[in-house]
Design an enzyme around this catalytic site. Structure first.
Site, PDB file in Angstrom:
ATOM      1  N   ARG A  70      -7.894   1.239  10.494  1.00 34.76           N
ATOM      2  CA  ARG A  70      -7.413  -0.110  10.767  1.00 34.76           C
ATOM      3  C   ARG A  70      -8.288  -0.833  11.777  1.00 34.76           C
ATOM      4  O   ARG A  70      -7.988  -1.967  12.130  1.00 34.76           O
ATOM      5  CB  ARG A  70      -6.014  -0.007  11.365  1.00 34.76           C
ATOM      6  CG  ARG A  70      -4.893  -0.598  10.518  1.00 34.76           C
ATOM      7  CD  ARG A  70      -3.614  -0.338  11.294  1.00 34.76           C
ATOM      8  NE  ARG A  70      -2.478  -1.027  10.793  1.00 34.76           N
ATOM      9  CZ  ARG A  70      -1.598  -0.534   9.936  1.00 34.76           C
ATOM     10  NH1 ARG A  70      -1.773   0.644   9.405  1.00 34.76           N
ATOM     11  NH2 ARG A  70      -0.543  -1.236   9.597  1.00 34.76           N
ATOM     12  N   LYS A 121       0.814  -1.210   0.000  1.00 36.01           N
ATOM     13  CA  LYS A 121       0.000   0.000   0.000  1.00 36.01           C
ATOM     14  C   LYS A 121       0.850   1.262   0.000  1.00 36.01           C
ATOM     15  O   LYS A 121       0.540   2.219  -0.686  1.00 36.01           O
ATOM     16  CB  LYS A 121      -0.898   0.071   1.250  1.00 36.01           C
ATOM     17  CG  LYS A 121      -1.755  -1.130   1.483  1.00 36.01           C
ATOM     18  CD  LYS A 121      -2.476  -1.024   2.829  1.00 36.01           C
ATOM     19  CE  LYS A 121      -1.538  -0.868   3.993  1.00 36.01           C
ATOM     20  NZ  LYS A 121      -1.107  -2.001   4.726  1.00 36.01           N
ATOM     21  N   ARG A 124      13.534  -0.978  10.109  1.00 31.33           N
ATOM     22  CA  ARG A 124      12.239  -0.727  10.756  1.00 31.33           C
ATOM     23  C   ARG A 124      12.119  -1.666  11.933  1.00 31.33           C
ATOM     24  O   ARG A 124      12.129  -2.876  11.769  1.00 31.33           O
ATOM     25  CB  ARG A 124      11.104  -0.974   9.765  1.00 31.33           C
ATOM     26  CG  ARG A 124      10.450   0.316   9.336  1.00 31.33           C
ATOM     27  CD  ARG A 124       9.279   0.068   8.442  1.00 31.33           C
ATOM     28  NE  ARG A 124       8.153  -0.525   9.124  1.00 31.33           N
ATOM     29  CZ  ARG A 124       6.928  -0.501   8.642  1.00 31.33           C
ATOM     30  NH1 ARG A 124       6.688   0.091   7.487  1.00 31.33           N
ATOM     31  NH2 ARG A 124       5.944  -1.075   9.285  1.00 31.33           N
ATOM     32  N   ARG A 134       1.755  -9.201  13.715  1.00 31.10           N
ATOM     33  CA  ARG A 134       1.058  -8.157  12.950  1.00 31.10           C
ATOM     34  C   ARG A 134       0.010  -8.763  12.014  1.00 31.10           C
ATOM     35  O   ARG A 134      -1.050  -8.191  11.792  1.00 31.10           O
ATOM     36  CB  ARG A 134       2.059  -7.299  12.185  1.00 31.10           C
ATOM     37  CG  ARG A 134       2.652  -6.221  13.095  1.00 31.10           C
ATOM     38  CD  ARG A 134       3.980  -5.711  12.629  1.00 31.10           C
ATOM     39  NE  ARG A 134       3.931  -5.030  11.375  1.00 31.10           N
ATOM     40  CZ  ARG A 134       4.928  -5.016  10.484  1.00 31.10           C
ATOM     41  NH1 ARG A 134       6.037  -5.684  10.740  1.00 31.10           N
ATOM     42  NH2 ARG A 134       4.806  -4.351   9.375  1.00 31.10           N
ATOM     43  N   ARG A 152      11.949  -7.001   3.474  1.00 29.54           N
ATOM     44  CA  ARG A 152      12.004  -5.595   3.877  1.00 29.54           C
ATOM     45  C   ARG A 152      12.798  -5.457   5.178  1.00 29.54           C
ATOM     46  O   ARG A 152      13.558  -4.512   5.348  1.00 29.54           O
ATOM     47  CB  ARG A 152      10.579  -5.051   4.053  1.00 29.54           C
ATOM     48  CG  ARG A 152      10.533  -3.559   4.281  1.00 29.54           C
ATOM     49  CD  ARG A 152       9.128  -3.008   4.142  1.00 29.54           C
ATOM     50  NE  ARG A 152       8.353  -3.185   5.355  1.00 29.54           N
ATOM     51  CZ  ARG A 152       7.056  -2.877   5.471  1.00 29.54           C
ATOM     52  NH1 ARG A 152       6.389  -2.406   4.438  1.00 29.54           N
ATOM     53  NH2 ARG A 152       6.421  -3.049   6.598  1.00 29.54           N
TER      54      ARG A 152
HETATM   55  P1  ADP Z   1       2.400  -1.961   7.673  1.00 32.51           P
HETATM   56  O1  ADP Z   1       1.520  -1.657   6.509  1.00 32.51           O
HETATM   57  O2  ADP Z   1       3.657  -2.660   7.298  1.00 32.51           O
HETATM   58  O3  ADP Z   1       1.691  -2.621   8.816  1.00 32.51           O
HETATM   59  P2  ADP Z   1       2.388   0.814   8.690  1.00 32.51           P
HETATM   60  O4  ADP Z   1       3.501   1.722   8.407  1.00 32.51           O
HETATM   61  O5  ADP Z   1       1.063   1.119   8.087  1.00 32.51           O
HETATM   62  O6  ADP Z   1       2.936  -0.605   8.273  1.00 32.51           O
HETATM   63  O7  ADP Z   1       2.150   0.690  10.292  1.00 32.51           O
HETATM   64  C1  ADP Z   1       3.190   0.382  11.170  1.00 32.51           C
HETATM   65  C2  ADP Z   1       2.652   0.308  12.611  1.00 32.51           C
HETATM   66  O8  ADP Z   1       2.120   1.577  12.992  1.00 32.51           O
HETATM   67  C3  ADP Z   1       1.488  -0.657  12.834  1.00 32.51           C
HETATM   68  O9  ADP Z   1       1.920  -1.984  13.072  1.00 32.51           O
HETATM   69  C4  ADP Z   1       0.809  -0.039  14.065  1.00 32.51           C
HETATM   70  O10 ADP Z   1       1.519  -0.318  15.254  1.00 32.51           O
HETATM   71  C5  ADP Z   1       0.963   1.437  13.800  1.00 32.51           C
HETATM   72  N1  ADP Z   1      -0.201   2.004  13.069  1.00 32.51           N
HETATM   73  C6  ADP Z   1      -0.185   2.557  11.820  1.00 32.51           C
HETATM   74  N2  ADP Z   1      -1.405   2.978  11.467  1.00 32.51           N
HETATM   75  C7  ADP Z   1      -2.240   2.674  12.498  1.00 32.51           C
HETATM   76  C8  ADP Z   1      -3.629   2.834  12.725  1.00 32.51           C
HETATM   77  N3  ADP Z   1      -4.435   3.383  11.808  1.00 32.51           N
HETATM   78  N4  ADP Z   1      -4.125   2.381  13.905  1.00 32.51           N
HETATM   79  C9  ADP Z   1      -3.341   1.827  14.840  1.00 32.51           C
HETATM   80  N5  ADP Z   1      -2.024   1.651  14.690  1.00 32.51           N
HETATM   81  C10 ADP Z   1      -1.465   2.061  13.539  1.00 32.51           C
END
Ligand code: ADP
Length: 186
Positions: free
Chosen positions: A85, A13, A130, A141, A124
């Site tokens: 989410r 995404k 990260r 996750r 990754r």
């Molecule tokens: P990925 O798509 O690899 O999971 P993101 O960069 O979108 O990575 O998110 C990384 C982390 O940030 C998530 O695992 C969560 O801990 C936090 N996070 C991101 N967006 C949200 C959200 N909308 N609600 C809750 N936690 C979030």
């Protein structure tokens, strides 16, 4: 245009969201990027969020909603990436958009097998620094996604907003599918 791009961790995404936002000349709002910026800045919000992110858990809804709410309704629209989410976040988004009489155009779902996702995330992990891309947190996750985030897909399905695209193939192939999905939904 207001578009949610949706899918499990590692579905691609982020990369595609940046490209789509450039192509449509609208904002790319990625809650993961916003949170990592807060962590890097050492803000209070960042310090709190980091504890959840490092475990692979979701940051609490009130923190996320508070962080993004003011950005949901301005400008010509946006690509939302990584938000909503949870169902509570999806409801907060609906409320913000309804209150401003701005409809969500579509939620594009990136479909990728779990096995392929794990391979991508491990790759990754070896390339990027990260702290949440470790073998231990990746599986967690995925479980968090199934339990808390997958229901959001049904929420948007019930509203007739979902367009599903195949998230496998080259970056360009996926981008073409994404563009087509967005054009068909507008
Ligand atoms: P990925 O798509 O690899 O999971 P993101 O960069 O979108 O990575 O998110 C990384 C982390 O940030 C998530 O695992 C969560 O801990 C936090 N996070 C991101 N967006 C949200 C959200 N909308 N609600 C809750 N936690 C979030």
């Amino acid at each position: 245009m207001r578009i949610v791009i949706f899918g499990p961790p590692g579905a691609g995404k982020g990369t595609q969201g940046v490209r789509l936002a450039e192509a449509l000349d609208i904002k790319h709002l990625a809650t993961g990027d916003m949170l990592r910026a807060e962590v890097a800045a050492g803000s209070e919000l960042g310090n709190l969020a980091k504890q959840y992110m490092d475990r692979g858990d979701l940051v609490p809804d009130d923190v996320i909603i508070g962080m993004i709410r003011s950005q949901l309704t301005g400008g010509d629209g946006m690509i939302l990436d990584g938000f909503p989410r949870t169902i509570a976040q999806a409801q907060a988004l609906d409320e913000a958009l309804d209150g401003a009489s701005l409809p969500l155009d579509s939620a594009v779902y990136f479909n990728v097998d779990r096995d392929e996702l794990v391979v991508r995330l491990l790759k990754r992990a070896s390339e990027l620094d990260r702290s949440d891309d470790t073998a231990e947190t990746i599986n967690h996750r995925m479980d968090v996604y199934e339990e808390q985030t997958a229901p959001v897909l049904d929420y948007y399905r019930s509203a007739g907003k979902v367009t599903e695209i195949d998230g496998t193939g080259t970056m360009d192939e996926v981008f073409q599918r994404l563009l087509q999905a967005v054009q068909e939904s507008s």
